[in-house]
Design an enzyme around this catalytic site. Structure first.
Site, short mmCIF file in Angstrom:
data_model
loop_
_atom_site.label_atom_id
_atom_site.label_comp_id
_atom_site.label_asym_id
_atom_site.label_seq_id
_atom_site.Cartn_x
_atom_site.Cartn_y
_atom_site.Cartn_z
N SER A 133 0.85 -1.18 0.00
CA SER A 133 0.00 0.00 0.00
C SER A 133 0.89 1.24 0.00
O SER A 133 2.05 1.17 0.45
CB SER A 133 -0.88 0.00 1.26
OG SER A 133 -1.55 1.25 1.42
N TYR A 146 -2.37 -1.07 11.11
CA TYR A 146 -2.40 -1.39 9.67
C TYR A 146 -1.14 -0.91 8.98
O TYR A 146 -0.49 -1.66 8.25
CB TYR A 146 -3.63 -0.76 9.01
CG TYR A 146 -3.60 -0.85 7.50
CD1 TYR A 146 -3.86 -2.05 6.86
CD2 TYR A 146 -3.28 0.26 6.72
CE1 TYR A 146 -3.82 -2.15 5.47
CE2 TYR A 146 -3.23 0.18 5.34
CZ TYR A 146 -3.50 -1.03 4.72
OH TYR A 146 -3.44 -1.12 3.35
#
Length: 274
Positions: A133, A146
């Site tokens: 990401s 996360y």
């Protein structure tokens, strides 16, 4: 285009589903892996072969690899796409949930990679693609755990790339920006749930509402953008080490690089505010 044997995790929806479909249509032999195997039934029409896999279960991974090797005799490409976003203030998120986040987003990747590597080394070729990401290069408000997993995946991929180069194995990390998938809603739900009755509840609720609003709008990139990028990396003779792609990815990473830290903090704290 050379036909390749591919195993792809997290294929029951979003990026994984679109990628499995695209790669199969290109003529590759694609094994799609996920826990919700019923969600992959429609992929069979494109020639995809669904497998039930829980990336935190070594037994299920062993069965999947054994099935592919027995049937195909090799594995050319591993796409580690399974993952989820668990948002919440550090003070609010239970440590067991934090461990689960690492189990899925990092240790599951590591376990599957370790099982595939001996076969790739034996054939002196292979490609491992880790779907990370832009959140592995910057941190969004309330996303400590996360983003910790995605930062870790960056380091893991860098180390793996250097280790396996001598065996003709490519290691690629895909760094998506904002993609229109269920990810944003899942993260928002986790954020609200973790903050209930706590000191961060008001800010968390406001941020979660902003996340849902953005992910329900038209700003986010289509998952097909990432599917196309993964396909490009798989079919390239010499793929890039990193592909930064999707809504907001390049400008936000650039701003994170050039702006003073507290300025960028302010931007992130207000990014999802409604």
């Amino acid at each position: 285009m050379k036909q390749k044997v591919i195993i792809l995790t997290g294929a029951s929806s979003g990026i994984g589903y679109q990628t499995a479909k695209k790669l199969a249509k290109e003529g590759h032999i694609v094994y799609s892996a996920a826990r919700r195997i019923e969600k992959m039934e429609t992929l069979k029409a494109f020639g995809v072969k669904p497998l039930w896999v829980d990336v935190t279960s070594e037994e299920s991974i062993n069965k999947a690899i054994e099935t592919i090797i027995t049937t195909e005799g090799k594995i050319d490409v591993l796409v580690n796409n399974a993952g989820y976003g668990s948002y919440g203030a550090v003070e609010d998120v239970d440590i067991e949930e934090a461990r689960k986040q690492f189990d899925v987003n990092l240790f599951g990747v590591a376990m599957l990679t370790k099982k595939v590597l001996p076969y790739m080394r034996q054939q002196d070729s292979g490609t491992i693609i880790n779907v990370g990401s832009m959140g592995g290069r910057l941190t969004i408000f309330f996303g400590a755990w996360y983003h910790a997993t995605k930062y870790a995946l960056e380091a893991f991929s860098d180390a793996l790339r250097m280790e396996t180069k001598q065996f003709g194995i490519n290691v690629v990390i895909i760094e998506p920006g904002g993609i229109k998938t269920p990810w944003g809603y899942i993260a928002a739900d986790h954020l609200e749930e973790s903050s209930k009755g706590g000191a961060y509840e008001k800010q968390a609720h406001k941020t979660a509402e902003g996340m849902r609003k953005q992910y329900s709008g038209n700003m986010m990139s289509n998952p097909k953008v990432i599917a196309n990028t993964i396909s490009k990396a798989i079919n390239a003779h010499r793929p890039k080490a990193r592909y930064l792609i999707g809504f907001g990815a390049k400008p936000l990473v650039f701003l994170h690089t050039i702006l003073p830290t507290r300025w960028f903090d302010w931007i992130m704290m207000h990014a999802f505010q409604t």
